[in-house]
Design an enzyme around this catalytic site. Structure first.
Site, mmCIF file in Angstrom:
data_model
loop_
_atom_site.group_PDB
_atom_site.id
_atom_site.type_symbol
_atom_site.label_atom_id
_atom_site.label_comp_id
_atom_site.label_asym_id
_atom_site.label_seq_id
_atom_site.Cartn_x
_atom_site.Cartn_y
_atom_site.Cartn_z
ATOM 1 N N HIS A 158 6.875 2.249 -33.319
ATOM 2 C CA HIS A 158 6.766 1.050 -32.467
ATOM 3 C C HIS A 158 6.154 -0.072 -33.291
ATOM 4 O O HIS A 158 4.971 -0.020 -33.633
ATOM 5 C CB HIS A 158 5.880 1.334 -31.252
ATOM 6 C CG HIS A 158 6.408 2.431 -30.382
ATOM 7 N ND1 HIS A 158 7.218 2.198 -29.297
ATOM 8 C CD2 HIS A 158 6.273 3.782 -30.475
ATOM 9 C CE1 HIS A 158 7.545 3.354 -28.737
ATOM 10 N NE2 HIS A 158 6.986 4.337 -29.434
ATOM 11 N N PHE A 159 6.968 -1.069 -33.603
ATOM 12 C CA PHE A 159 6.443 -2.195 -34.389
ATOM 13 C C PHE A 159 5.842 -3.288 -33.520
ATOM 14 O O PHE A 159 5.067 -4.092 -33.992
ATOM 15 C CB PHE A 159 7.570 -2.817 -35.227
ATOM 16 C CG PHE A 159 8.038 -1.941 -36.344
ATOM 17 C CD1 PHE A 159 7.253 -1.765 -37.468
ATOM 18 C CD2 PHE A 159 9.257 -1.291 -36.273
ATOM 19 C CE1 PHE A 159 7.670 -0.960 -38.512
ATOM 20 C CE2 PHE A 159 9.686 -0.480 -37.307
ATOM 21 C CZ PHE A 159 8.895 -0.313 -38.417
ATOM 22 N N LEU A 207 1.219 9.619 -25.340
ATOM 23 C CA LEU A 207 2.153 10.330 -24.465
ATOM 24 C C LEU A 207 3.349 10.785 -25.274
ATOM 25 O O LEU A 207 3.879 9.968 -26.046
ATOM 26 C CB LEU A 207 2.595 9.424 -23.314
ATOM 27 C CG LEU A 207 1.489 9.141 -22.280
ATOM 28 C CD1 LEU A 207 1.911 8.045 -21.325
ATOM 29 C CD2 LEU A 207 1.125 10.411 -21.515
ATOM 30 N N ASP A 209 5.722 8.092 -34.162
ATOM 31 C CA ASP A 209 5.371 7.460 -32.884
ATOM 32 C C ASP A 209 4.180 6.512 -33.075
ATOM 33 O O ASP A 209 3.351 6.352 -32.169
ATOM 34 C CB ASP A 209 5.070 8.487 -31.789
ATOM 35 C CG ASP A 209 5.209 7.881 -30.396
ATOM 36 O OD1 ASP A 209 5.728 6.748 -30.274
ATOM 37 O OD2 ASP A 209 4.788 8.525 -29.426
ATOM 38 N N HIS A 263 10.695 7.351 -35.768
ATOM 39 C CA HIS A 263 10.166 6.951 -34.450
ATOM 40 C C HIS A 263 8.944 6.066 -34.657
ATOM 41 O O HIS A 263 7.858 6.562 -34.950
ATOM 42 C CB HIS A 263 9.785 8.189 -33.629
ATOM 43 C CG HIS A 263 9.407 7.864 -32.217
ATOM 44 N ND1 HIS A 263 9.844 8.592 -31.143
ATOM 45 C CD2 HIS A 263 8.613 6.884 -31.687
ATOM 46 C CE1 HIS A 263 9.355 8.092 -30.028
ATOM 47 N NE2 HIS A 263 8.592 7.046 -30.334
ATOM 48 N N ASN A 292 10.977 -0.535 -26.789
ATOM 49 C CA ASN A 292 10.215 -0.791 -25.546
ATOM 50 C C ASN A 292 9.300 -2.009 -25.688
ATOM 51 O O ASN A 292 8.097 -1.933 -25.495
ATOM 52 C CB ASN A 292 9.417 0.451 -25.115
ATOM 53 C CG ASN A 292 8.393 0.902 -26.142
ATOM 54 O OD1 ASN A 292 8.547 0.652 -27.339
ATOM 55 N ND2 ASN A 292 7.352 1.558 -25.682
ATOM 56 N N LYS A 307 17.837 4.749 -26.642
ATOM 57 C CA LYS A 307 16.653 5.503 -26.218
ATOM 58 C C LYS A 307 16.599 5.629 -24.705
ATOM 59 O O LYS A 307 16.704 4.636 -23.984
ATOM 60 C CB LYS A 307 15.402 4.775 -26.728
ATOM 61 C CG LYS A 307 14.064 5.371 -26.299
ATOM 62 C CD LYS A 307 13.678 6.563 -27.136
ATOM 63 C CE LYS A 307 12.415 7.262 -26.623
ATOM 64 N NZ LYS A 307 11.188 6.736 -27.179
ATOM 65 N N HIS A 330 9.084 13.224 -30.224
ATOM 66 C CA HIS A 330 7.663 13.629 -30.201
ATOM 67 C C HIS A 330 7.400 14.878 -29.375
ATOM 68 O O HIS A 330 6.639 14.851 -28.409
ATOM 69 C CB HIS A 330 6.764 12.474 -29.759
ATOM 70 C CG HIS A 330 7.251 11.637 -28.606
ATOM 71 N ND1 HIS A 330 7.654 12.171 -27.403
ATOM 72 C CD2 HIS A 330 7.396 10.290 -28.474
ATOM 73 C CE1 HIS A 330 8.025 11.203 -26.599
ATOM 74 N NE2 HIS A 330 7.885 10.052 -27.233
ATOM 75 N N HIS A 383 12.767 10.350 -24.578
ATOM 76 C CA HIS A 383 11.368 10.624 -24.230
ATOM 77 C C HIS A 383 11.428 11.680 -23.130
ATOM 78 O O HIS A 383 11.713 11.369 -21.984
ATOM 79 C CB HIS A 383 10.648 9.361 -23.747
ATOM 80 C CG HIS A 383 9.193 9.607 -23.470
ATOM 81 N ND1 HIS A 383 8.177 8.982 -24.152
ATOM 82 C CD2 HIS A 383 8.578 10.465 -22.603
ATOM 83 C CE1 HIS A 383 7.007 9.425 -23.712
ATOM 84 N NE2 HIS A 383 7.221 10.324 -22.770
#
Ligand code: DOR
Ligand code: ZN
Length: 344
Positions: free
Chosen positions: A15-16, A218, A246, A13, A41, A98, A173, A135
């Site tokens: 986020h790049f 979050l 995350d 998990h 996202n 997702k 998460h 999520h």
């Protein structure tokens, strides 16, 4: 010096982002992880297989020279996603999609308003062997932010799991004891990722002694009894729990703001922090399963064959990470001293 050698881990998990942040975020993950699941996202979100594969190329291009790091890309579900989109994605080798309830977190405004209308997609995903990554928080204004995960379990997750027993689901998460209990009680098709921040911190670390924007993420950090439940989950060595950082970089001025973004930039310190948690729980022998085996097994992918070594050594996390273009990221645990370090 004490060292710890484990199979090279994966991050399920991450986020790049794109633009100026991408080179840095890929560097930080490729430093230690062999694979990382790239969350979709972006703005605009990655809603088609074509965009997902383009994003994969973008990440590959951003790798440091000589790196064999592999991104695993996913699809972002919306109210408009069709069965055909799932079929095409599966055919193109995309392993997962997702589910963000609309408005629940960063760049989720164009996500899903009515989860029940996605049931035909879940049926297709189960048939295609595609994983559903969730999520798991509701976004109703009348539900307290600290209760949003547990309410999601009752309202949405229980019914999904019941309706689609064959669908592989990752509850992303997890942040509450209710989530840990749910995952433990569910079939082997339900697993969860756990972040370093939810293992290391509780809501006091966000709110006591001044607001700490770099600990704001979050699902929001919960009270310490929930933190303890997550810690207990990883010390059992259960295959249902695995590493997902995350890692979520936001520029310094968007974190330190009157309306700050949610997300901790954990990738630069992730494996070191996980090692610290497992050691503090006297469970270092469980780190390798959590970090390197359980996730690959759940995704049905081969385990990595190479190794990394961590050394017991005190070092200080940089205060900031400057990006090309002049922006600044503040890493998680900036300026703090850690007790394990990756031997590069
Ligand atoms: O803290 C978070 N940051 N949680 C999320 O769900 C999204 C992420 C992000 O994209 O910044
Ligand atoms: Zn995330």
């Amino acid at each position: 010096m004490q060292t710890l050698t484990i199979t090279t881990p994966d991050d399920w998990h991450c986020h790049f982002r794109d633009g100026d942040t991408l080179t840095e975020s890929v560097r930080a993950s490729a430093r230690v992880f062999r694979r990382a699941l790239a969350m979709p996202n972006l703005t605009p979100p990655i809603t088609t297989a074509k965009r997902a594969l383009e994003y994969r190329e973008q990440i590959l291009t951003a790798r440091p020279a000589g790196s064999d790091f592999e991104p695993v890309v996913t699809l972002y579900l919306t109210d408009a996603t069709k069965r055909e989109d799932i079929q095409i994605a599966a055919k193109q080798g995309i392993k997962a999609a997702k589910l963000y309830p609309a408005g629940v977190t960063t760049n989720s405004d164009s996500a899903v308003n009515s989860i029940e209308t996605l049931y035909p997609l879940f049926e297709e995903m189960a048939q295609q062997g595609m994983l559903l990554l969730i999520h798991g928080e509701v976004n109703d204004p009348d539900i307290d932010i600290f209760d949003r995960e547990s309410v999601f379990i009752d309202r949405h997750l229980q019914p999904i799991v019941k309706a689609f027993p064959e669908l592989k689901i990752v509850f992303e998460h997890v942040s509450t004891s209710e989530a840990v209990d749910f995952v433990n009680g569910a079939s082997e098709n339900v697993a969860a990722t756990i972040t370093p921040q939810h293992l290391l911190l509780n809501r006091n670390d966000l709110l006591v002694g001044g607001l700490k924007p770099h600990n704001y993420c979050l699902p929001i950090l919960k009270r310490s009894s929930h933190q303890v439940a997550l810690q207990k989950a990883i010390t059992t060595g259960s295959k249902k729990f695995f590493l997902g950082t995350d890692s979520a970089p936001h520029e310094q001025n968007q974190k330190e703001s009157a309306c700050g973004c949610a997300g901790c930039y954990t990738a630069p310190v992730a494996i070191e922090l996980y090692a610290q948690v497992f050691e503090s729980l006297d469970a270092l022998d469980k780190l390798e399963g959590f970090a390197s085996h359980h996730g690959a097994d759940f995704y049905g992918l081969p385990r990595n064959t190479d190794k990394i070594t961590l050394a017991k050594k005190t070092w200080t996390v940089p205060e900031k990470i400057p990006l090309n273009g002049g922006k600044i990221l503040i890493p998680f645990f900036a300026g703090q001293s850690l007790s394990w370090q990756l031997q590069e």
